[in-house]
Design an enzyme around this catalytic site. Structure first.
Site, PDB file in Angstrom:
ATOM      1  N   ARG A   1      33.454 -40.838  -4.130  1.00 47.48           N
ATOM      2  CA  ARG A   1      33.702 -41.731  -2.988  1.00 47.48           C
ATOM      3  C   ARG A   1      34.657 -40.977  -2.071  1.00 47.48           C
ATOM      4  O   ARG A   1      35.164 -39.920  -2.405  1.00 47.48           O
ATOM      5  CB  ARG A   1      34.214 -43.114  -3.420  1.00 47.48           C
ATOM      6  CG  ARG A   1      35.023 -43.248  -4.652  1.00 47.48           C
ATOM      7  CD  ARG A   1      36.375 -42.587  -4.620  1.00 47.48           C
ATOM      8  NE  ARG A   1      37.115 -42.982  -3.435  1.00 47.48           N
ATOM      9  CZ  ARG A   1      38.102 -42.288  -2.904  1.00 47.48           C
ATOM     10  NH1 ARG A   1      38.493 -41.139  -3.448  1.00 47.48           N
ATOM     11  NH2 ARG A   1      38.724 -42.685  -1.813  1.00 47.48           N
ATOM     12  N   GLY A   2      34.901 -41.575  -0.896  1.00 42.32           N
ATOM     13  CA  GLY A   2      35.689 -40.867   0.118  1.00 42.32           C
ATOM     14  C   GLY A   2      34.710 -40.162   1.052  1.00 42.32           C
ATOM     15  O   GLY A   2      33.801 -39.454   0.585  1.00 42.32           O
TER      16      GLY A   2
ATOM     17  N   ASP B   1      36.624 -43.367   7.620  1.00 41.37           N
ATOM     18  CA  ASP B   1      35.192 -43.224   7.320  1.00 41.37           C
ATOM     19  C   ASP B   1      34.347 -43.026   8.559  1.00 41.37           C
ATOM     20  O   ASP B   1      33.232 -42.517   8.491  1.00 41.37           O
ATOM     21  CB  ASP B   1      34.691 -44.457   6.555  1.00 41.37           C
ATOM     22  CG  ASP B   1      35.250 -44.430   5.150  1.00 41.37           C
ATOM     23  OD1 ASP B   1      36.417 -44.820   4.982  1.00 41.37           O
ATOM     24  OD2 ASP B   1      34.543 -43.962   4.245  1.00 41.37           O
TER      25      ASP B   1
HETATM   26  O1  MRU Z   1      35.227 -46.903  -0.677  1.00 44.46           O
HETATM   27  P1  MRU Z   1      35.822 -45.523  -0.647  1.00 44.46           P
HETATM   28  O2  MRU Z   1      36.725 -45.246  -1.802  1.00 44.46           O
HETATM   29  O3  MRU Z   1      34.765 -44.459  -0.437  1.00 44.46           O
HETATM   30  O4  MRU Z   1      36.725 -45.532   0.667  1.00 44.46           O
HETATM   31  C1  MRU Z   1      37.445 -44.369   0.986  1.00 44.46           C
HETATM   32  C2  MRU Z   1      38.259 -44.500   2.204  1.00 44.46           C
HETATM   33  O5  MRU Z   1      38.307 -45.527   2.856  1.00 44.46           O
HETATM   34  C3  MRU Z   1      38.986 -43.265   2.674  1.00 44.46           C
HETATM   35  O6  MRU Z   1      40.187 -43.589   3.287  1.00 44.46           O
HETATM   36  C4  MRU Z   1      38.103 -42.504   3.682  1.00 44.46           C
HETATM   37  O7  MRU Z   1      36.823 -42.321   3.165  1.00 44.46           O
HETATM   38  C5  MRU Z   1      38.682 -41.197   4.058  1.00 44.46           C
HETATM   39  S1  MRU Z   1      38.636 -40.033   2.737  1.00 44.46           S
HETATM   40  C6  MRU Z   1      39.259 -38.559   3.332  1.00 44.46           C
END
Ligand code: MRU
Length: 353
Positions: free
Chosen positions: A49-50, A239
């Site tokens: 994720r991220g 995102d």
């Molecule tokens: O649901 P996730 O864990 O994928 O969400 C991640 C985030 O909101 C992060 O802050 C974003 O993807 C930036 S990661 C460099």
């Protein structure tokens, strides 16, 4: 100073091995994904994720899609397209997913009629390039962000925008890593990030692994902490950034940004330009993923809310551009406004042209 980052993923024997982030911090283990469909499921189910990490995983997913669509006649591009549409639908909000797939697919015209082994090689090299570029981009973001820092600073971050959310080093945590390298007594407040606890499970673990001082707090303590003067600066990841500078990030970011504005705490967003969506005019047009109720009613085999209770579980929210002090990109720090985003766009067209 060396920072020890665990590998978020690695490619071996024609498969992508994803660090299973659902098990952190209790267990470090890798899940083998041997097809585009398995990589897509890994993204959908939060194994990886991220935003940038999702993009890198998807790039390897495209490589696998191409490899699995080869026959004696060459590459079956219709089959590749079917596999790509599964990958593309894995998660809707992080634009890096679409960005990485589009960049991979831009190879098609060049290699459409090449021998299959050359096509597969070219796709693999492109995925590897996306992965290694991501680390150097994050280091550049970190170094720009560190210019905003000073000794004894207390930095608040939200969710996990670290090495675990990228190919390495991190975006928001990249800023913190560079600041920790350059200044004395940098310390971090990590919000636990309900409901999926990326802050408590991932950010706290990642920073502790690097011996960067971190204090965990519940999300509803942000107002208290700012009111007490405990926070000097906020830095989060994103995102998707819209063309007007609105920022989509983990649900709860908007609340933190609002609190920061009220308490005159600078609120920065670390943002590789692959996360800017020039084609989406404003934040209200960004698709917000709604996730399953059981991510809110419990975690893994623990259940704390009544089963069948009605649940609201948006995974992201949009912080309006006026609450954002600046975007920290690999090209420098720009205002989170249409002009700031446009400035990045002209730098990119200059670079490409
Ligand atoms: O649901 P996730 O864990 O994928 O969400 C991640 C985030 O909101 C992060 O802050 C974003 O993807 C930036 S990661 C460099």
């Amino acid at each position: 100073m060396l920072f020890r980052s665990v590998d978020t993923m690695y490619w071996a024997d024609d498969a992508l091995y994803l660090l299973d982030q659902r098990l952190l911090p209790n267990e470090v283990s890798y899940l083998k994904c041997g097809s585009a469909e398995e990589i897509s499921a890994g993204i959908q189910n939060m194994v990886v994720r991220g935003a940038p990490a999702i993009g890198v995983a998807a790039a390897y997913g495209v490589t696998r899609a191409v490899r699995d669509s080869c026959n004696e006649a060459g590459v079956n591009w219709d089959l590749v397209s079917k596999k790509i549409s599964i990958l593309r639908a894995s998660r809707p909000t992080a634009v890096n997913l679409m960005w990485a797939i589009d960049r991979m697919m831009s190879l098609v015209d060049q290699f459409r009629f090449s021998p299959t082994h050359l096509v597969v090689d070219a796709f693999l090299r492109e995925a590897q390039a996306i992965e290694s570029e991501d680390i150097s981009i994050n280091q550049r973001i970190g170094d720009h962000g560190a210019t905003l820092c000073r000794d004894d600073m207390h930095i608040l971050t939200y969710c996990n925008a670290g090495a675990l959310a990228t190919a390495g080093y991190g975006t928001a945590l990249g800023v913190i890593r560079s600041a920790f390298r350059d200044f004395k007594n940098i310390s971090v407040y990590a919000c636990e990030t309900r409901p999926y606890l990326q802050g408590a499970r991932l950010t706290a673990w990642e920073l502790m692994e690097d011996q960067i001082p971190v204090t965990l707090m519940a999300d509803n303590m942000v107002g208290y902490a700012m009111d007490q003067g405990l926070i000097d600066m906020v830095v989060v990841g994103t995102d998707r950034v819209a063309a007007n500078g609105d920022v989509a990030n983990k649900i709860g970011t908007y609340t933190v940004a609002t609190m920061a504005k009220r308490h005159n705490v600078p609120f920065y967003v670390a943002c590789p330009v692959s996360t800017i969506d020039f084609s989406t005019a404003s934040g209200d047009l960004i698709p917000i993923e709604q996730r399953a109720p059981d991510e809110l009613t419990g975690y893994q085999d623990k259940q704390w809310a009544p089963s069948r209770v009605r649940v609201l579980n948006p995974s992201f929210d949009v912080t309006p551009s006026e609450l954002v002090t600046g975007l920290i990109t690999e090209y420098g720090i720009v205002p989170s406004t249409s002009d700031g985003v446009q400035h990045i766009r002209s730098l990119l067209s200059g670079e490409l042209g």
